[in-house]
Design a protein around this motif. Structure first.
Motif, PDB file in Angstrom:
ATOM      1  N   ASP A  52       1.046  -1.193   0.040  1.00  0.00           N
ATOM      2  CA  ASP A  52       0.175  -0.003  -0.264  1.00  0.00           C
ATOM      3  C   ASP A  52       0.564   1.454   0.083  1.00  0.00           C
ATOM      4  N   SER A  53       2.546   1.328   0.899  1.00  0.00           N
ATOM      5  CA  SER A  53       2.933   2.486   0.536  1.00  0.00           C
ATOM      6  C   SER A  53       4.154   2.344  -0.267  1.00  0.00           C
ATOM      7  N   GLN A  54       4.276   1.117  -0.946  1.00  0.00           N
ATOM      8  CA  GLN A  54       4.693   0.800  -2.204  1.00  0.00           C
ATOM      9  C   GLN A  54       6.526   1.199  -1.356  1.00  0.00           C
ATOM     10  N   SER A  55       6.834   0.718  -0.536  1.00  0.00           N
ATOM     11  CA  SER A  55       8.111   0.592   0.348  1.00  0.00           C
ATOM     12  C   SER A  55       8.751  -0.077  -0.380  1.00  0.00           C
ATOM     13  N   THR A  56      10.189   0.531  -0.738  1.00  0.00           N
ATOM     14  CA  THR A  56      11.607   0.076  -1.700  1.00  0.00           C
ATOM     15  C   THR A  56      12.485  -0.452  -1.166  1.00  0.00           C
ATOM     16  N   VAL A  57      12.650   0.076   0.039  1.00  0.00           N
ATOM     17  CA  VAL A  57      13.438  -1.079   1.424  1.00  0.00           C
ATOM     18  C   VAL A  57      12.895  -0.976   2.373  1.00  0.00           C
ATOM     19  N   LEU A  58      13.395  -3.033   2.660  1.00  0.00           N
ATOM     20  CA  LEU A  58      13.345  -2.697   4.450  1.00  0.00           C
ATOM     21  C   LEU A  58      13.744  -3.308   5.036  1.00  0.00           C
ATOM     22  N   LEU A  59      13.833  -2.617   6.122  1.00  0.00           N
ATOM     23  CA  LEU A  59      15.054  -3.777   7.292  1.00  0.00           C
ATOM     24  C   LEU A  59      14.455  -4.122   8.319  1.00  0.00           C
ATOM     25  N   VAL A  60      14.497  -5.547   8.706  1.00  0.00           N
ATOM     26  CA  VAL A  60      14.103  -6.272   9.685  1.00  0.00           C
ATOM     27  C   VAL A  60      15.132  -7.204  10.657  1.00  0.00           C
ATOM     28  N   ASP A  61      15.475  -7.404  11.436  1.00  0.00           N
ATOM     29  CA  ASP A  61      15.885  -7.842  12.529  1.00  0.00           C
ATOM     30  C   ASP A  61      16.319  -9.278  12.550  1.00  0.00           C
ATOM     31  N   ASP A  62      16.862 -10.193  13.650  1.00  0.00           N
ATOM     32  CA  ASP A  62      16.465 -11.425  13.739  1.00  0.00           C
ATOM     33  C   ASP A  62      14.895 -12.106  13.980  1.00  0.00           C
ATOM     34  N   HIS A  63      14.492 -11.558  14.387  1.00  0.00           N
ATOM     35  CA  HIS A  63      13.371 -12.527  14.841  1.00  0.00           C
ATOM     36  C   HIS A  63      11.765 -12.057  13.954  1.00  0.00           C
ATOM     37  N   PHE A  64      11.837 -11.566  12.277  1.00  0.00           N
ATOM     38  CA  PHE A  64      11.364 -11.192  11.388  1.00  0.00           C
ATOM     39  C   PHE A  64      12.368 -11.551  10.155  1.00  0.00           C
ATOM     40  N   LYS A  65      13.826 -12.089   9.909  1.00  0.00           N
ATOM     41  CA  LYS A  65      13.986 -12.587   8.856  1.00  0.00           C
ATOM     42  C   LYS A  65      13.568 -13.486   8.248  1.00  0.00           C
ATOM     43  N   ASP A  66      12.682 -14.455   9.133  1.00  0.00           N
ATOM     44  CA  ASP A  66      11.893 -15.668   8.054  1.00  0.00           C
ATOM     45  C   ASP A  66      10.568 -15.080   7.339  1.00  0.00           C
ATOM     46  N   ALA A  67      10.291 -13.763   7.690  1.00  0.00           N
ATOM     47  CA  ALA A  67       8.790 -13.737   6.816  1.00  0.00           C
ATOM     48  C   ALA A  67       9.197 -12.506   5.995  1.00  0.00           C
ATOM     49  N   VAL A  68      10.973 -12.556   5.472  1.00  0.00           N
ATOM     50  CA  VAL A  68      10.814 -11.869   4.688  1.00  0.00           C
ATOM     51  C   VAL A  68      10.297 -12.243   2.733  1.00  0.00           C
ATOM     52  N   ALA A  69      10.873 -13.277   3.109  1.00  0.00           N
ATOM     53  CA  ALA A  69      10.480 -14.482   1.394  1.00  0.00           C
ATOM     54  C   ALA A  69       8.921 -14.009   0.807  1.00  0.00           C
ATOM     55  N   GLN A  70       8.202 -14.201   2.121  1.00  0.00           N
ATOM     56  CA  GLN A  70       6.748 -13.811   1.602  1.00  0.00           C
ATOM     57  C   GLN A  70       6.302 -13.122   1.641  1.00  0.00           C
ATOM     58  N   MET A  71       7.422 -12.153   2.352  1.00  0.00           N
ATOM     59  CA  MET A  71       6.566 -10.628   1.970  1.00  0.00           C
ATOM     60  C   MET A  71       7.007  -9.987   0.565  1.00  0.00           C
ATOM     61  N   ARG A  72       8.237 -10.615   0.092  1.00  0.00           N
ATOM     62  CA  ARG A  72       9.210 -10.817  -1.014  1.00  0.00           C
ATOM     63  C   ARG A  72       8.126 -10.511  -1.993  1.00  0.00           C
ATOM     64  N   GLU A  73       7.421 -11.893  -2.242  1.00  0.00           N
ATOM     65  CA  GLU A  73       6.996 -12.599  -3.144  1.00  0.00           C
ATOM     66  C   GLU A  73       5.158 -12.323  -2.916  1.00  0.00           C
ATOM     67  N   GLN A  74       5.010 -10.930  -1.996  1.00  0.00           N
ATOM     68  CA  GLN A  74       3.989 -10.101  -2.164  1.00  0.00           C
ATOM     69  C   GLN A  74       3.951  -8.899  -2.729  1.00  0.00           C
ATOM     70  N   VAL A  75       5.226  -7.971  -2.608  1.00  0.00           N
ATOM     71  CA  VAL A  75       5.387  -6.571  -2.537  1.00  0.00           C
ATOM     72  C   VAL A  75       6.166  -6.455  -3.432  1.00  0.00           C
ATOM     73  N   PRO A  76       5.849  -6.339  -5.261  1.00  0.00           N
ATOM     74  CA  PRO A  76       6.660  -6.170  -5.702  1.00  0.00           C
ATOM     75  C   PRO A  76       7.970  -5.208  -6.041  1.00  0.00           C
ATOM     76  N   ALA A  77       7.261  -3.848  -5.292  1.00  0.00           N
ATOM     77  CA  ALA A  77       7.729  -2.895  -5.102  1.00  0.00           C
ATOM     78  C   ALA A  77       9.299  -2.794  -4.412  1.00  0.00           C
ATOM     79  N   LEU A  78       8.890  -3.790  -3.607  1.00  0.00           N
ATOM     80  CA  LEU A  78      10.241  -3.607  -2.459  1.00  0.00           C
ATOM     81  C   LEU A  78      11.595  -4.280  -3.292  1.00  0.00           C
ATOM     82  N   ARG A  79      12.750  -3.524  -3.690  1.00  0.00           N
ATOM     83  CA  ARG A  79      13.546  -4.079  -3.703  1.00  0.00           C
ATOM     84  C   ARG A  79      15.192  -4.233  -3.302  1.00  0.00           C
ATOM     85  N   HIS A  80      15.098  -4.194  -1.707  1.00  0.00           N
ATOM     86  CA  HIS A  80      16.355  -3.734  -1.053  1.00  0.00           C
ATOM     87  C   HIS A  80      16.035  -5.055   0.641  1.00  0.00           C
TER      88      HIS A  80
END
Length: 518
Positions: free
Chosen positions: A96-124
């Motif tokens: 919704d926000s068209q976020s292009t970069v995401l910062l994550v820590d140890d607690h949420f790194k495993d959720a990144v793969a699913q979010m990347r699939e659903q957020v085309p704008a996310l580059r890094h």
């Protein structure tokens, strides 16, 4: 009016003063500002442009605070992800926000793969945890080491500071758009209330993604505070930090206060350094405040009431109204409108009601949101064009302008044609010596339409029964307000901000009903 302004002031005044403490890491003002400038430079080198959204999904840390300042420093927009949401809910906010970069820590790194699939704008994706950098992510410290520090863009005024998502636990998430000018106005008003003393030592244990902590923490930056940061609130860790660092200012939500005062080891710690305690973000029971004052007789209490849509401050109840000399019943108030904010109580047609009558709180001021991102209909419902924001909170106001919230309007229970405000019943229940926490909801009833139902967490070692609690209530409030039924549980479901998720408590009762209560 720009978010990064106090960093320049603090750098000029006291560059060597300690600013952040997180575990065994600590940084002076000068070190912190240099790291912010480097992170901003790194974001630019990754292709972040003016007005792009940069998101964070992580627990509290010194790096989280660096992110909060580096993004506007880079002329970009904050998106603080909710740590209690599912990966799918946060993916919605990122899209919704068209976020292009995401910062994550140890607690949420495993959720990144699913979010990347659903957020085309996310580059890094930038990893700011403590372990090896996962494949496909960039290492936070390596980025800072290699980056060229950039000059502060001094993004400010009506430019967007951030998109702050709210409502994901009670409905479809809404991205609240907050400008620099709105946020600045809110926190200058808070600072004027005296919540944080100059160069205080401040505990940051409430979730940083929530605007309540971000606001009070920012006041700490304005006042040159040292920030002692915990990943999340745990009673033992919080008490150890207060004792070990001489914490004199803290912001806690009511559930955290209850966990602290009811902890069996609270007597082991010296908490006398704590002079200012700010609470808010959800209703608090009067008995909880009495117990807190008994535990910490020297502490000055401030209640801050607000909403994300007001960046977030609306009113403050100061230490004078928490004292023994205050007028009876003042602990039930959320205070009076803070500086630059107007408040009134209105009926369903938007007309102001007489003092003492119950209606909806509406507010206006320079700290109002710009609207909900990509949601014009919901923006119009909250901001119908008359200059006032509809809060959805039911309240009354006395002759001196003190506001007394009775309930969220959606949490009001209609039983047998009578209105019952859950907060009133919760106050009475929590006055019982065996009750640690409780929540009151409406459940389906063929006879009454809705019946009052209580969900109770007992104090350690106590074993209250439903009949005794119902009788306790009937001695203190009208019989129709007393619970018809009581259930017991080990813990109440809480949002990341510490609010009780009443929708989760209601869902099992209403899922088979044709009439739903949100």
């Amino acid at each position: 009016m720009y978010f990064t302004q106090p960093l320049h002031r603090n750098l000029q005044r006291s560059p060597e003063r300690l600013m952040t403490v997180y575990g065994d890491r600590s940084h002076s003002v000068q070190q912190f500002v240099e790291r912010v400038a480097r992170l901003a430079g790194a974001l630019r080198e990754l292709g972040v442009k003016r007005g792009d959204c940069v998101a964070m999904l992580g627990l509290n840390s010194d790096r989280y605070l660096e992110y909060c300042f580096a993004v506007p420093w880079a002329d970009a927009v904050l998106n603080l992800c909710n740590t209690r949401w599912s990966a799918q809910e946060n993916a919605y906010a990122l899209s919704d926000s068209q976020s292009t970069v995401l910062l994550v820590d140890d607690h949420f790194k495993d959720a990144v793969a699913q979010m990347r699939e659903q957020v085309p704008a996310l580059r890094h994706v930038i990893y700011l945890g403590e372990g090896p950098t996962p494949d496909g992510m960039l290492d936070y410290e390596a980025l800072l080491a290699q980056a060229t520090p950039m000059e502060d863009a001094r993004r400010g005024g009506d430019d967007l500071l951030g998109v702050f998502y709210t409502g994901g636990t009670t409905g479809f998430p809404k991205g609240v758009m907050i400008s620099h000018a709105a946020f600045w106005s809110s926190q200058i008003a808070l600072a004027a209330e005296g919540l944080v003393r100059p160069e205080a030592t401040m505990l940051r244990a409430a979730p940083m993604f929530h605007l309540a902590d971000m606001a009070t923490g920012y006041v700490g930056v304005l006042e040159g505070a040292k920030h002692v940061i915990l990943p999340a609130f745990q009673p033992l860790e919080a008490m150890a930090a207060i004792q070990g660092h001489g914490i004199d200012v803290a912001m806690l939500v009511p559930t955290m206060i209850q966990l602290l005062i009811n902890h069996p080891e609270v007597g082991r710690f010296n908490l006398a350094s704590l002079h200012h305690l700010i609470y808010g973000a959800s209703p608090i029971q009067e008995q909880t405040l009495r117990s807190l004052q008994a535990l910490l007789p020297g502490v000055q209490l401030f209640q801050a009431y607000g909403q994300t849509e007001m960046s977030p401050i609306v009113s403050v109840l100061g230490p004078d109204q928490h004292s023994a000399s205050a007028k009876p019943g003042m602990l039930r108030s959320c205070g009076r409108a803070t500086r630059a904010v107007e408040v009134k109580i209105v009926d369903g047609d938007g007309r102001e009601v007489p003092r003492g009558s119950i209606g909806e709180i509406v507010v206006r001021g320079p700290n109002m949101m710009s609207g909900y991102l990509n949601k014009p209909d919901q923006t119009l419902a909250a901001l119908p064009g008359d200059g006032w924001l509809r809060t959805g909170d039911g309240a009354r106001m006395d002759e001196q302008g003190y506001i007394f919230i009775v309930d969220r309007l959606k949490d009001m229970i209609v039983t047998g044609g009578e209105n019952v405000f859950s907060a009133e019943v919760e106050n009475v229940l929590c006055s019982h010596p065996d009750v640690a926490m409780c929540a009151v909801i409406g459940i389906p009833s063929e006879q009454w339409g809705e019946a009052v139902h209580a969900v109770v967490v007992a104090k350690a070692g106590a074993a209250p029964n439903a009949e005794a609690l119902i009788a306790h209530c009937k001695q203190r409030i009208a019989s129709y307000k007393a619970p018809k039924s009581v259930a017991f549980c080990a813990a109440l479901p809480l949002s990341g901000a510490g609010k009780v998720l009443k929708n989760e408590l209601r869902e099992p009762f209403w899922q088979a009903s044709s009439r739903r209560v949100g």
